[in-house]
Design an enzyme around this catalytic site. Structure first.
Site, PDB file in Angstrom:
ATOM      1  N   TYR A   1       0.848  -1.190   0.000  1.00 12.70           N
ATOM      2  CA  TYR A   1       0.000   0.000   0.000  1.00 12.70           C
ATOM      3  C   TYR A   1       0.882   1.238   0.000  1.00 12.70           C
ATOM      4  CZ  TYR A   1      -3.324   3.573   1.299  1.00 12.70           C
ATOM      5  OH  TYR A   1      -4.087   4.710   1.301  1.00 12.70           O
TER       6      TYR A   1
ATOM      7  N   ASP B   1      -0.507  15.986   5.089  1.00  9.11           N
ATOM      8  CA  ASP B   1      -1.420  15.263   4.202  1.00  9.11           C
ATOM      9  C   ASP B   1      -2.674  16.114   3.975  1.00  9.11           C
ATOM     10  OD1 ASP B   1      -2.680  13.277   2.723  1.00  9.11           O
ATOM     11  OD2 ASP B   1      -3.458  12.258   4.510  1.00  9.11           O
TER      12      ASP B   1
ATOM     13  N   ASP C   1      -2.851   5.412  -2.944  1.00  7.51           N
ATOM     14  CA  ASP C   1      -3.769   6.434  -2.466  1.00  7.51           C
ATOM     15  C   ASP C   1      -3.911   7.518  -3.539  1.00  7.51           C
ATOM     16  OD1 ASP C   1      -5.105   8.430  -1.108  1.00  7.51           O
ATOM     17  OD2 ASP C   1      -3.762   8.445   0.628  1.00  7.51           O
TER      18      ASP C   1
ATOM     19  N   ASP D   1      -6.088  10.029  -3.267  1.00  7.30           N
ATOM     20  CA  ASP D   1      -6.729  11.188  -2.645  1.00  7.30           C
ATOM     21  C   ASP D   1      -8.086  11.467  -3.304  1.00  7.30           C
ATOM     22  OD1 ASP D   1      -4.832  11.539  -0.686  1.00  7.30           O
ATOM     23  OD2 ASP D   1      -3.714  13.072  -1.754  1.00  7.30           O
TER      24      ASP D   1
ATOM     25  N   HIS E   1      -7.274   4.006  -4.892  1.00  2.00           N
ATOM     26  CA  HIS E   1      -8.549   4.361  -4.265  1.00  2.00           C
ATOM     27  C   HIS E   1      -8.764   5.870  -4.327  1.00  2.00           C
ATOM     28  CE1 HIS E   1      -7.042   5.943  -0.390  1.00  2.00           C
ATOM     29  NE2 HIS E   1      -6.299   4.858  -0.236  1.00  2.00           N
TER      30      HIS E   1
ATOM     31  N   GLU F   1     -11.329   9.067  -2.867  1.00  2.00           N
ATOM     32  CA  GLU F   1     -12.147   9.372  -1.699  1.00  2.00           C
ATOM     33  C   GLU F   1     -13.139  10.493  -1.996  1.00  2.00           C
ATOM     34  OE1 GLU F   1      -9.292  12.188   0.970  1.00  2.00           O
ATOM     35  OE2 GLU F   1      -8.468  10.256   0.332  1.00  2.00           O
TER      36      GLU F   1
ATOM     37  N   CYS G   1      -6.713  13.698   6.541  1.00  4.40           N
ATOM     38  CA  CYS G   1      -6.678  12.296   6.923  1.00  4.40           C
ATOM     39  C   CYS G   1      -8.069  11.869   7.358  1.00  4.40           C
ATOM     40  CB  CYS G   1      -5.677  12.097   8.063  1.00  4.40           C
ATOM     41  SG  CYS G   1      -5.797  10.486   8.868  1.00  4.40           S
TER      42      CYS G   1
ATOM     43  N   ARG H   1     -13.441   5.075  -1.844  1.00  6.43           N
ATOM     44  CA  ARG H   1     -13.416   5.286  -0.391  1.00  6.43           C
ATOM     45  C   ARG H   1     -14.501   6.290  -0.017  1.00  6.43           C
ATOM     46  NH1 ARG H   1      -8.352   8.126   2.860  1.00  6.43           N
ATOM     47  NH2 ARG H   1      -9.687   9.649   3.932  1.00  6.43           N
TER      48      ARG H   1
ATOM     49  N   GLU I   1     -14.010   4.405   5.439  1.00  7.43           N
ATOM     50  CA  GLU I   1     -12.936   4.951   6.267  1.00  7.43           C
ATOM     51  C   GLU I   1     -13.428   5.341   7.659  1.00  7.43           C
ATOM     52  OE1 GLU I   1     -10.143   4.992   7.205  1.00  7.43           O
ATOM     53  OE2 GLU I   1      -8.905   6.605   6.380  1.00  7.43           O
TER      54      GLU I   1
ATOM     55  N   ASN J   1      -8.871  -0.199   7.037  1.00  2.00           N
ATOM     56  CA  ASN J   1      -7.669   0.599   7.298  1.00  2.00           C
ATOM     57  C   ASN J   1      -7.281   0.457   8.757  1.00  2.00           C
ATOM     58  OD1 ASN J   1      -5.649   2.491   7.513  1.00  2.00           O
ATOM     59  ND2 ASN J   1      -6.964   4.264   7.174  1.00  2.00           N
TER      60      ASN J   1
END
Length: 308
Positions: free
Chosen positions: A51, A65, A92, A94, A119, A121, A129, A162, A192, A215
């Protein structure tokens, strides 16, 4: 397995290899590995997929982040991880770095760099986060449009949607969004920041037959569960996204404190890979053997005696 030898390279694209791992009955375990050497160490430990966390990549660049890194930043990390380990990585993505066209560009870039899965989101920028407060959610239809765009752009990349909705819209809202994202073309769902076992079980119960990602980040809203516990709750994949970075950063902090305190690294040698161990990890001699003009390196054993 030097990546420069063509016969040693995988025949199937990373996305197909990622999908094949998910067809097995057991949960797919993916530790974080955003650097080539981390990928090599994870492969040596027996992991079959990795990952790549946006938070880890951002932190390694000295950034928070908050959606500040770019597609090219991430693709640079993907290339080294794929090249070093040959393992398929879930990356990721985002929020997709923008709207539909940006998402499609991301998918093409990640696939070409060697990613196996991505993924997306359903947050708005500046994203946070998933385990922090005050996340701003995108309209579910806008997120679905991004998923559809990603589906149109991908050749083999496995696509995970996500949703961060559980914190503000509850399980009902998260499930409704997940179903919309599946209809738009997502292969799997990543709920998440669920906060207890009952939430994990309930989400899985309401998503029958759907591949789900859990996660297991530290210092967040999710209690500690093992891979086996997530599997029993109905999850097909689990990630430990930033664990490797947390351990490495703590070790670097202790090293710098020791140098400052002791005037050198002499008291930290037991915490280090030796030169021989490092060279073994990166396959130094395997690469060296491919060029007949190079004389095999003799690795010093231990430290020389102290000067008189």
């Amino acid at each position: 397995m030097p990546y420069v030898i063509a016969d040693d390279l995988p025949d199937a694209p990373a996305g197909q290899r990622f999908r094949a791992l998910l067809e097995r009955p057991q949960i797919l375990r993916m530790p974080g590995a955003h650097l080539g050497i981390a990928a090599l160490l994870a492969r040596r430990a027996g992991f079959e997929a990795l990952y790549m966390s946006g938070a880890a990549m951002s932190a390694a660049m000295g950034l928070p982040d908050l959606g500040m890194i770019t597609v090219d930043d991430v693709a640079w990390h993907i290339r080294q991880v794929a090249r070093a380990s040959g393992l398929p990585a879930l990356v990721d993505g985002d929020t997709g770095y923008g709207e539909a066209l940006n998402v499609m560009h991301m998918v093409r870039s990640f696939e070409e760099a060697g990613a196996g899965a991505v993924h997306l989101e359903d947050q708005l920028l500046p994203k946070k986060c998933g385990h922090l407060n005050d996340k701003k959610l995108a309209d579910a239809r806008d997120m679905a449009a991004k998923v559809a765009a990603a589906r149109k752009a991908r050749r083999h990349l496995y696509l995970i949607a996500r949703t961060d909705a559980a914190a503000s819209e509850g399980i009902d809202g998260a499930v409704a969004r997940a179903k919309l994202y599946l209809e738009a073309g997502a292969d799997a769902i990543f709920p998440e920041a669920l906060t207890n076992a009952e939430m994990f079980r309930e989400f899985a119960r309401r998503m029958p037959g759907v591949k789900l990602l859990a996660n297991m980040t530290e210092f967040g809203r999710t209690p500690f569960f093992t891979a086996e516990e997530f599997e029993a709750m109905g999850y097909a994949m689990v990630i430990w996204p930033v664990s490797h970075l947390r351990v490495a950063a703590k070790a670097m902090e202790e090293l710098y404190d020791a140098i400052n305190r002791d005037g050198g690294t002499q008291n930290m040698l037991s915490r280090m890979q030796t030169r021989a161990e490092l060279y073994d990890t990166i396959g130094y001699h395997e690469y060296e053997a491919l060029d007949s003009t190079l004389v095999r390196t003799v690795v010093p054993q231990g430290m020389p005696d102290q000067k008189g």
